[in-house]
Structure formats: C-alpha cells, structure tokens
Design an enzyme around this catalytic site. Sequence first.
Site, PDB file in Angstrom:
ATOM      1  N   TYR A   1       5.216   2.516   1.104  1.00  0.00           N
ATOM      2  CA  TYR A   1       4.010   3.216   0.660  1.00  0.00           C
ATOM      3  C   TYR A   1       4.076   4.695   1.040  1.00  0.00           C
ATOM      4  O   TYR A   1       3.789   5.574   0.222  1.00  0.00           O
ATOM      5  CB  TYR A   1       2.756   2.559   1.257  1.00  0.00           C
ATOM      6  CG  TYR A   1       1.491   3.214   0.791  1.00  0.00           C
ATOM      7  CD1 TYR A   1       0.959   2.928  -0.462  1.00  0.00           C
ATOM      8  CD2 TYR A   1       0.830   4.148   1.584  1.00  0.00           C
ATOM      9  CE1 TYR A   1      -0.194   3.541  -0.909  1.00  0.00           C
ATOM     10  CE2 TYR A   1      -0.325   4.772   1.148  1.00  0.00           C
ATOM     11  CZ  TYR A   1      -0.830   4.462  -0.103  1.00  0.00           C
ATOM     12  OH  TYR A   1      -1.968   5.084  -0.550  1.00  0.00           O
TER      13      TYR A   1
ATOM     14  N   HIS B   1       4.577   8.423  -1.412  1.00  0.00           N
ATOM     15  CA  HIS B   1       3.663   9.568  -1.368  1.00  0.00           C
ATOM     16  C   HIS B   1       4.344  10.845  -0.875  1.00  0.00           C
ATOM     17  O   HIS B   1       3.662  11.854  -0.653  1.00  0.00           O
ATOM     18  CB  HIS B   1       2.449   9.233  -0.495  1.00  0.00           C
ATOM     19  CG  HIS B   1       1.507   8.326  -1.186  1.00  0.00           C
ATOM     20  ND1 HIS B   1       1.711   6.968  -1.266  1.00  0.00           N
ATOM     21  CD2 HIS B   1       0.357   8.572  -1.876  1.00  0.00           C
ATOM     22  CE1 HIS B   1       0.732   6.417  -1.962  1.00  0.00           C
ATOM     23  NE2 HIS B   1      -0.098   7.372  -2.349  1.00  0.00           N
TER      24      HIS B   1
ATOM     25  N   TYR C   1      -8.011  16.752  -1.464  1.00  0.00           N
ATOM     26  CA  TYR C   1      -7.737  15.308  -1.410  1.00  0.00           C
ATOM     27  C   TYR C   1      -6.726  15.036  -0.305  1.00  0.00           C
ATOM     28  O   TYR C   1      -5.660  15.645  -0.263  1.00  0.00           O
ATOM     29  CB  TYR C   1      -7.165  14.870  -2.759  1.00  0.00           C
ATOM     30  CG  TYR C   1      -7.212  13.391  -3.066  1.00  0.00           C
ATOM     31  CD1 TYR C   1      -7.090  12.425  -2.076  1.00  0.00           C
ATOM     32  CD2 TYR C   1      -7.347  12.956  -4.371  1.00  0.00           C
ATOM     33  CE1 TYR C   1      -7.120  11.078  -2.389  1.00  0.00           C
ATOM     34  CE2 TYR C   1      -7.374  11.605  -4.691  1.00  0.00           C
ATOM     35  CZ  TYR C   1      -7.260  10.682  -3.688  1.00  0.00           C
ATOM     36  OH  TYR C   1      -7.278   9.341  -3.993  1.00  0.00           O
TER      37      TYR C   1
ATOM     38  N   TRP D   1       0.671   5.028 -12.477  1.00  0.00           N
ATOM     39  CA  TRP D   1       0.730   5.204 -11.018  1.00  0.00           C
ATOM     40  C   TRP D   1      -0.006   4.066 -10.319  1.00  0.00           C
ATOM     41  O   TRP D   1       0.512   3.443  -9.386  1.00  0.00           O
ATOM     42  CB  TRP D   1       0.140   6.559 -10.625  1.00  0.00           C
ATOM     43  CG  TRP D   1       0.031   6.751  -9.143  1.00  0.00           C
ATOM     44  CD1 TRP D   1      -1.073   6.531  -8.363  1.00  0.00           C
ATOM     45  CD2 TRP D   1       1.072   7.166  -8.246  1.00  0.00           C
ATOM     46  NE1 TRP D   1      -0.779   6.802  -7.050  1.00  0.00           N
ATOM     47  CE2 TRP D   1       0.531   7.194  -6.956  1.00  0.00           C
ATOM     48  CE3 TRP D   1       2.406   7.529  -8.421  1.00  0.00           C
ATOM     49  CZ2 TRP D   1       1.264   7.564  -5.832  1.00  0.00           C
ATOM     50  CZ3 TRP D   1       3.146   7.898  -7.310  1.00  0.00           C
ATOM     51  CH2 TRP D   1       2.571   7.912  -6.031  1.00  0.00           C
TER      52      TRP D   1
END
Length: 123
Positions: free
Chosen positions: A18, A22, A41, A76
Amino acid sequence: MTRVCFQLQVAPELLDEYIARHTPVWPEMLAEIAAAGRRNYSLFLGEGGRLIGYYETDDDAAAQAYLAASPVAARWEAEMSRFFVGLDGRPDQAATPLTEIFHLDDQLAAAAARAPHEESTPS
C-alpha cells in the site's frame, strides 16, 4: 471551505505494498484529485494499518461526484479496494468520515470576536 477527515483500515499484511503504491501516486490520479477540488490532501498511516486521510474542499459533494464519474479514479479505486478491511464500495466513496471537534483557527477567531474591545480614553 470544508475540512474533511476520514478513516480506513489497511490490511496489515498489505501495508508495504500500500505504501509503495502511494510513492508516487499515478500523475493522472493526482490531476483528478486536484480537478475535483480537493486540496491540502494528506494520508497518515498508524499502527496496525489505521489510515487517516485529510483534505480541504469548497464543495465536498461536487468533489465526490467528480471522482465518482472519473474513469481514472475508478481504475485507481478498483486497484486500491483490495487493500482495505471491512469496506463496502469504492474507498474514495465509502470511507468513514470523522467529526471535527476542534480547529485552532476557528476557535481563535471566535475568541477574538468575543473579546471585549478596548476603548481608548482621551488624555
């Protein structure tokens, strides 16, 4: 402006993957997030896979709708959905929102508005 914070649970056995997904996020997905009107964000990963996200937007419903209709975001989110535990639906649409109970700038502004105004006295 609206501040949005949400929580998700990443499967502990998938944490490394994960994180790798990113770093970095697809450029076209970054562009879609910005085009949706989300800014500032951030994602924060805690112990055991607890994921906290935060962003600011002028219209969260419009941002959600934009991303829900985006083919890039759909691709995504389809790839990301397998990382999350107990999630029903797309991660960007089904994350658990958290309730904001304190914001420093808001409270400082409210305190300043309540403060008695000092009056100058003539000498």
